[in-house]
Design a protein around this motif. Sequence first.
Motif, PDB file in Angstrom:
ATOM      1  N   SER A   9       0.811  -1.219   0.000  1.00 35.32           N
ATOM      2  CA  SER A   9       0.000   0.000   0.000  1.00 35.32           C
ATOM      3  C   SER A   9       0.843   1.268   0.000  1.00 35.32           C
ATOM      4  O   SER A   9       0.320   2.359   0.239  1.00 35.32           O
ATOM      5  N   ALA A  10       2.129   1.149  -0.277  1.00 32.51           N
ATOM      6  CA  ALA A  10       2.998   2.327  -0.296  1.00 32.51           C
ATOM      7  C   ALA A  10       2.777   3.116  -1.579  1.00 32.51           C
ATOM      8  O   ALA A  10       2.717   2.546  -2.665  1.00 32.51           O
ATOM      9  N   ASN A  11       2.656   4.433  -1.457  1.00 31.20           N
ATOM     10  CA  ASN A  11       2.622   5.289  -2.635  1.00 31.20           C
ATOM     11  C   ASN A  11       3.971   5.982  -2.764  1.00 31.20           C
ATOM     12  O   ASN A  11       4.891   5.740  -1.979  1.00 31.20           O
ATOM     13  N   LEU A  12       4.110   6.860  -3.730  1.00 26.77           N
ATOM     14  CA  LEU A  12       5.413   7.459  -3.984  1.00 26.77           C
ATOM     15  C   LEU A  12       5.919   8.327  -2.820  1.00 26.77           C
ATOM     16  O   LEU A  12       7.088   8.195  -2.444  1.00 26.77           O
ATOM     17  N   PRO A  13       5.100   9.212  -2.236  1.00 27.45           N
ATOM     18  CA  PRO A  13       5.628   9.977  -1.092  1.00 27.45           C
ATOM     19  C   PRO A  13       6.094   9.090   0.069  1.00 27.45           C
ATOM     20  O   PRO A  13       7.128   9.359   0.684  1.00 27.45           O
ATOM     21  N   PHE A  14       5.351   8.019   0.350  1.00 27.36           N
ATOM     22  CA  PHE A  14       5.753   7.150   1.449  1.00 27.36           C
ATOM     23  C   PHE A  14       7.012   6.361   1.090  1.00 27.36           C
ATOM     24  O   PHE A  14       7.890   6.166   1.945  1.00 27.36           O
ATOM     25  N   TYR A  15       7.128   5.921  -0.165  1.00 27.31           N
ATOM     26  CA  TYR A  15       8.329   5.184  -0.566  1.00 27.31           C
ATOM     27  C   TYR A  15       9.553   6.099  -0.565  1.00 27.31           C
ATOM     28  O   TYR A  15      10.656   5.665  -0.216  1.00 27.31           O
ATOM     29  N   ILE A  16       9.356   7.382  -0.934  1.00 22.30           N
ATOM     30  CA  ILE A  16      10.462   8.340  -0.850  1.00 22.30           C
ATOM     31  C   ILE A  16      10.902   8.508   0.600  1.00 22.30           C
ATOM     32  O   ILE A  16      12.104   8.569   0.899  1.00 22.30           O
ATOM     33  N   TYR A  17       9.940   8.573   1.500  1.00 25.93           N
ATOM     34  CA  TYR A  17      10.260   8.655   2.929  1.00 25.93           C
ATOM     35  C   TYR A  17      11.059   7.433   3.375  1.00 25.93           C
ATOM     36  O   TYR A  17      12.042   7.565   4.122  1.00 25.93           O
ATOM     37  N   GLN A  18      10.642   6.256   2.922  1.00 24.90           N
ATOM     38  CA  GLN A  18      11.365   5.047   3.308  1.00 24.90           C
ATOM     39  C   GLN A  18      12.800   5.059   2.799  1.00 24.90           C
ATOM     40  O   GLN A  18      13.728   4.713   3.535  1.00 24.90           O
ATOM     41  N   ARG A  19      12.994   5.456   1.542  1.00 27.81           N
ATOM     42  CA  ARG A  19      14.351   5.449   0.988  1.00 27.81           C
ATOM     43  C   ARG A  19      15.231   6.512   1.633  1.00 27.81           C
ATOM     44  O   ARG A  19      16.434   6.292   1.811  1.00 27.81           O
ATOM     45  N   ALA A  20      14.647   7.651   2.000  1.00 26.64           N
ATOM     46  CA  ALA A  20      15.453   8.741   2.538  1.00 26.64           C
ATOM     47  C   ALA A  20      15.737   8.580   4.032  1.00 26.64           C
ATOM     48  O   ALA A  20      16.878   8.764   4.469  1.00 26.64           O
ATOM     49  N   PHE A  21      14.723   8.209   4.813  1.00 27.38           N
ATOM     50  CA  PHE A  21      14.864   8.232   6.268  1.00 27.38           C
ATOM     51  C   PHE A  21      15.008   6.846   6.900  1.00 27.38           C
ATOM     52  O   PHE A  21      15.354   6.752   8.077  1.00 27.38           O
ATOM     53  N   LEU A  22      14.718   5.797   6.129  1.00 26.17           N
ATOM     54  CA  LEU A  22      14.934   4.440   6.628  1.00 26.17           C
ATOM     55  C   LEU A  22      16.077   3.755   5.890  1.00 26.17           C
ATOM     56  O   LEU A  22      16.836   3.001   6.489  1.00 26.17           O
ATOM     57  N   GLY A  23      16.192   4.010   4.589  1.00 28.91           N
ATOM     58  CA  GLY A  23      17.299   3.460   3.814  1.00 28.91           C
ATOM     59  C   GLY A  23      18.470   4.399   3.688  1.00 28.91           C
ATOM     60  O   GLY A  23      19.544   3.987   3.228  1.00 28.91           O
ATOM     61  N   PHE A  24      18.313   5.677   4.068  1.00 33.30           N
ATOM     62  CA  PHE A  24      19.379   6.686   4.058  1.00 33.30           C
ATOM     63  C   PHE A  24      19.987   6.898   2.673  1.00 33.30           C
ATOM     64  O   PHE A  24      21.122   7.335   2.556  1.00 33.30           O
ATOM     65  N   ASP A  25      19.226   6.587   1.613  1.00 32.57           N
ATOM     66  CA  ASP A  25      19.709   6.775   0.246  1.00 32.57           C
ATOM     67  C   ASP A  25      19.183   8.112  -0.260  1.00 32.57           C
ATOM     68  O   ASP A  25      18.119   8.201  -0.877  1.00 32.57           O
ATOM     69  N   VAL A  26      19.938   9.162  -0.001  1.00 33.83           N
ATOM     70  CA  VAL A  26      19.486  10.514  -0.320  1.00 33.83           C
ATOM     71  C   VAL A  26      19.430  10.731  -1.826  1.00 33.83           C
ATOM     72  O   VAL A  26      18.510  11.374  -2.338  1.00 33.83           O
ATOM     73  N   GLY A  27      20.378  10.187  -2.574  1.00 36.43           N
ATOM     74  CA  GLY A  27      20.420  10.398  -4.018  1.00 36.43           C
ATOM     75  C   GLY A  27      19.193   9.850  -4.727  1.00 36.43           C
ATOM     76  O   GLY A  27      18.536  10.557  -5.503  1.00 36.43           O
ATOM     77  N   GLN A  28      18.860   8.590  -4.476  1.00 33.37           N
ATOM     78  CA  GLN A  28      17.713   8.001  -5.151  1.00 33.37           C
ATOM     79  C   GLN A  28      16.393   8.578  -4.637  1.00 33.37           C
ATOM     80  O   GLN A  28      15.439   8.726  -5.403  1.00 33.37           O
ATOM     81  N   ALA A  29      16.316   8.916  -3.352  1.00 31.16           N
ATOM     82  CA  ALA A  29      15.107   9.562  -2.836  1.00 31.16           C
ATOM     83  C   ALA A  29      14.890  10.910  -3.512  1.00 31.16           C
ATOM     84  O   ALA A  29      13.752  11.272  -3.866  1.00 31.16           O
ATOM     85  N   ALA A  30      15.963  11.660  -3.725  1.00 27.98           N
ATOM     86  CA  ALA A  30      15.843  12.944  -4.422  1.00 27.98           C
ATOM     87  C   ALA A  30      15.406  12.740  -5.867  1.00 27.98           C
ATOM     88  O   ALA A  30      14.595  13.508  -6.392  1.00 27.98           O
ATOM     89  N   ALA A  31      15.938  11.721  -6.526  1.00 31.60           N
ATOM     90  CA  ALA A  31      15.526  11.438  -7.908  1.00 31.60           C
ATOM     91  C   ALA A  31      14.039  11.098  -7.974  1.00 31.60           C
ATOM     92  O   ALA A  31      13.335  11.537  -8.888  1.00 31.60           O
ATOM     93  N   MET A  32      13.550  10.311  -7.011  1.00 29.12           N
ATOM     94  CA  MET A  32      12.116  10.003  -6.976  1.00 29.12           C
ATOM     95  C   MET A  32      11.297  11.278  -6.764  1.00 29.12           C
ATOM     96  O   MET A  32      10.246  11.462  -7.391  1.00 29.12           O
ATOM     97  N   GLY A  33      11.779  12.161  -5.888  1.00 27.71           N
ATOM     98  CA  GLY A  33      11.067  13.413  -5.658  1.00 27.71           C
ATOM     99  C   GLY A  33      10.990  14.267  -6.908  1.00 27.71           C
ATOM    100  O   GLY A  33       9.951  14.877  -7.194  1.00 27.71           O
ATOM    101  N   VAL A  34      12.059  14.308  -7.670  1.00 23.12           N
ATOM    102  CA  VAL A  34      12.048  15.070  -8.927  1.00 23.12           C
ATOM    103  C   VAL A  34      11.038  14.487  -9.906  1.00 23.12           C
ATOM    104  O   VAL A  34      10.283  15.217 -10.556  1.00 23.12           O
ATOM    105  N   VAL A  35      10.983  13.162 -10.003  1.00 20.38           N
ATOM    106  CA  VAL A  35      10.025  12.517 -10.905  1.00 20.38           C
ATOM    107  C   VAL A  35       8.594  12.843 -10.486  1.00 20.38           C
ATOM    108  O   VAL A  35       7.736  13.153 -11.330  1.00 20.38           O
ATOM    109  N   VAL A  36       8.316  12.798  -9.191  1.00 21.65           N
ATOM    110  CA  VAL A  36       6.967  13.093  -8.703  1.00 21.65           C
ATOM    111  C   VAL A  36       6.590  14.542  -9.008  1.00 21.65           C
ATOM    112  O   VAL A  36       5.472  14.830  -9.467  1.00 21.65           O
ATOM    113  N   VAL A  37       7.505  15.469  -8.784  1.00 24.63           N
ATOM    114  CA  VAL A  37       7.213  16.883  -9.029  1.00 24.63           C
ATOM    115  C   VAL A  37       6.952  17.126 -10.512  1.00 24.63           C
ATOM    116  O   VAL A  37       5.989  17.811 -10.890  1.00 24.63           O
ATOM    117  N   ILE A  38       7.781  16.560 -11.385  1.00 25.41           N
ATOM    118  CA  ILE A  38       7.605  16.761 -12.827  1.00 25.41           C
ATOM    119  C   ILE A  38       6.283  16.156 -13.291  1.00 25.41           C
ATOM    120  O   ILE A  38       5.538  16.764 -14.069  1.00 25.41           O
TER     121      ILE A  38
END
Length: 314
Positions: free
Chosen positions: A264-293
């Motif tokens: 049931s994860a959507n993109l904002p929640f998956y970005i949260y998981q990658r950034a704050f649970l997986g600590f992968d700032v680069g890929q979380a930022a890339a996902m955020g850019v895709v969502v914004v565009i």
Amino acid sequence: MTTLVERHQAAEHDRRTRRRDTSVDRAEGWRRRAPLLPALIFTIIVTQVPFLFTLWYSTRSWNLLRTDGDVFVGLSNFGDIFADSTFRGAALNSILITLGCVAVAMVLGIFFAVLLDRKFVGRGVARTLLITPYLIMPVAGAMIWSISMLNPTYGLFNWTIGLIGLDPVDWTSTYPVVSILMALVWQWTPFMMLLVLAGLQAQPKDVLEAAAVDGAGWARTFVSITLPQLRRYIELGVLLGAIYVVNTFDQIYLMTAGGPGTASANLPFYIYQRAFLGFDVGQAAAMGVVVVIATIFIAMAALRLIFRSFDTKD
């Protein structure tokens, strides 16, 4: 010779007049815009500057758990996230949750708006009660649905189906997306109802009276007259609802935590998981850019439809 000199002087006078008028208009325009400049500067600082940093981070391979530091990788983060099946599943969930919530909330909003447009005893109380879910904080609403409504042991839904002999259901585990949709529809139906109700109360009464005189029934009048006049309000509700619902986080975090697994994860929640649970700032930022565009393109397309409807004569 005198005529040429006079023409030259007249032309020079016209140029000076136009230049002076242009300067006056420009100064007047800046005087009108000056009060808005602080808000514009503030908006740029709190929205565009962070987005520029997000663009920069999206080109870096930066994981806080690695000691090799921050490395420029170009667009490889974008390739990695599109190859990630979990990201594609979260994107699909975002689409399903957004479309499902907006569609169902709009249908229910039209239904309740039509009811409230009629005069009956207690209409003010009914309107207040129907608006209330939209005034409740999303966190409180999510807790209400998770504990009071969908709890497998003492939730209201299981108590209701138990009256007809059905076994209790663990809604948030068995039907996680449906559970989130129920909470979101409950929250956003009042918003759609208010927009549609404003459209109903703005339509000219003489047109409805003429349709009644011509013998048109309620259903024919609603489909042929009322619904076309509500088009602008419906499109605006769909646009605003989609922009807000696509960023849903509270209900998912509190009701299902993106689970079971990432079902049931959507993109904002998956970005949260990658950034704050997986600590992968680069890929979380890339996902955020895709969502914004993607959100910008969807909003532009919806706004074009809305402006086209305003340009069309009724």
